[in-house]
Design a protein around this motif. Structure first.
Motif, PDB file in Angstrom:
ATOM      1  N   ALA A  10     -27.858  -7.971  64.695  1.00 41.03           N
ATOM      2  CA  ALA A  10     -26.645  -7.168  64.559  1.00 41.03           C
ATOM      3  C   ALA A  10     -26.723  -6.165  63.401  1.00 41.03           C
ATOM      4  O   ALA A  10     -25.857  -5.307  63.287  1.00 41.03           O
ATOM      5  CB  ALA A  10     -25.438  -8.082  64.364  1.00 41.03           C
ATOM      6  N   THR A  11     -27.745  -6.270  62.563  1.00 40.70           N
ATOM      7  CA  THR A  11     -27.883  -5.337  61.442  1.00 40.70           C
ATOM      8  C   THR A  11     -28.145  -3.937  61.967  1.00 40.70           C
ATOM      9  O   THR A  11     -29.035  -3.721  62.787  1.00 40.70           O
ATOM     10  CB  THR A  11     -29.033  -5.783  60.505  1.00 40.70           C
ATOM     11  N   ASP A  12     -27.353  -2.990  61.498  1.00 37.94           N
ATOM     12  CA  ASP A  12     -27.487  -1.590  61.888  1.00 37.94           C
ATOM     13  C   ASP A  12     -28.900  -1.107  61.548  1.00 37.94           C
ATOM     14  O   ASP A  12     -29.362  -1.296  60.416  1.00 37.94           O
ATOM     15  CB  ASP A  12     -26.452  -0.766  61.117  1.00 37.94           C
ATOM     16  N   PRO A  13     -29.601  -0.497  62.496  1.00 41.34           N
ATOM     17  CA  PRO A  13     -30.961  -0.020  62.241  1.00 41.34           C
ATOM     18  C   PRO A  13     -31.060   0.965  61.066  1.00 41.34           C
ATOM     19  O   PRO A  13     -32.045   0.971  60.338  1.00 41.34           O
ATOM     20  CB  PRO A  13     -31.372   0.657  63.546  1.00 41.34           C
ATOM     21  N   ARG A  14     -30.029   1.782  60.868  1.00 33.74           N
ATOM     22  CA  ARG A  14     -30.041   2.714  59.731  1.00 33.74           C
ATOM     23  C   ARG A  14     -30.006   1.956  58.408  1.00 33.74           C
ATOM     24  O   ARG A  14     -30.694   2.317  57.456  1.00 33.74           O
ATOM     25  CB  ARG A  14     -28.866   3.686  59.811  1.00 33.74           C
ATOM     26  N   LEU A  15     -29.215   0.883  58.369  1.00 34.54           N
ATOM     27  CA  LEU A  15     -29.132   0.069  57.159  1.00 34.54           C
ATOM     28  C   LEU A  15     -30.436  -0.692  56.943  1.00 34.54           C
ATOM     29  O   LEU A  15     -30.928  -0.796  55.818  1.00 34.54           O
ATOM     30  CB  LEU A  15     -27.939  -0.883  57.244  1.00 34.54           C
ATOM     31  N   PHE A  16     -31.010  -1.220  58.031  1.00 33.25           N
ATOM     32  CA  PHE A  16     -32.303  -1.895  57.945  1.00 33.25           C
ATOM     33  C   PHE A  16     -33.334  -0.953  57.315  1.00 33.25           C
ATOM     34  O   PHE A  16     -34.043  -1.319  56.377  1.00 33.25           O
ATOM     35  CB  PHE A  16     -32.755  -2.331  59.341  1.00 33.25           C
ATOM     36  N   SER A  17     -33.398   0.265  57.823  1.00 31.40           N
ATOM     37  CA  SER A  17     -34.353   1.246  57.312  1.00 31.40           C
ATOM     38  C   SER A  17     -34.096   1.579  55.847  1.00 31.40           C
ATOM     39  O   SER A  17     -35.033   1.736  55.060  1.00 31.40           O
ATOM     40  CB  SER A  17     -34.301   2.526  58.142  1.00 31.40           C
ATOM     41  N   ALA A  18     -32.833   1.684  55.472  1.00 30.58           N
ATOM     42  CA  ALA A  18     -32.485   1.995  54.080  1.00 30.58           C
ATOM     43  C   ALA A  18     -32.904   0.860  53.141  1.00 30.58           C
ATOM     44  O   ALA A  18     -33.373   1.112  52.027  1.00 30.58           O
ATOM     45  CB  ALA A  18     -30.987   2.258  53.953  1.00 30.58           C
ATOM     46  N   VAL A  19     -32.769  -0.373  53.585  1.00 29.63           N
ATOM     47  CA  VAL A  19     -33.177  -1.514  52.761  1.00 29.63           C
ATOM     48  C   VAL A  19     -34.697  -1.528  52.612  1.00 29.63           C
ATOM     49  O   VAL A  19     -35.219  -1.736  51.514  1.00 29.63           O
ATOM     50  CB  VAL A  19     -32.654  -2.847  53.345  1.00 29.63           C
TER      51      VAL A  19
END
Length: 95
Positions: free
Chosen positions: A27-36
């Motif tokens: 459920a983690t937003d892919p944009r947030l995953f990439s930012a992390v």
């Protein structure tokens, strides 16, 4: 040269279990995953001294960095550990 002097390499950036769960959650937003992931790379490359980080007044080893453009996705917290030098990404707070 001691084993911790500047050898041109970055410092390891480990993930706390809570952050690991967050990144493996579908459920983690892919944009947030990439930012992390980008934050962990920056922490490694800058040996914890990421441009734009803020340090805790009471605990200067604890740092916060914005995620996404101007922090639009949230904030990541990490800790700088001295011996051996490394960092631990301890929390991700999405917005």
């Amino acid at each position: 040269m001691s084993e911790y002097e500047d050898d041109g390499e970055g410092w390891p950036c480990y993930l706390a279990p809570e952050v690991e769960r967050f990144l493996t959650d579908p459920a983690t937003d892919p944009r947030l995953f990439s930012a992390v992931v980008a934050a962990t790379v920056a922490i490694n490359e800058h040996r914890g001294e990421v441009p734009g980080n803020t340090a805790s007044v009471k605990w200067p080893q604890q740092r916060r960095i914005p995620l996404g453009a101007d922090g639009s996705l949230g904030v990541a917290e990490y800790v700088i550990v001295a011996e051996p030098p490394h960092c631990v990404l301890t929390r991700v707070q999405p917005y």
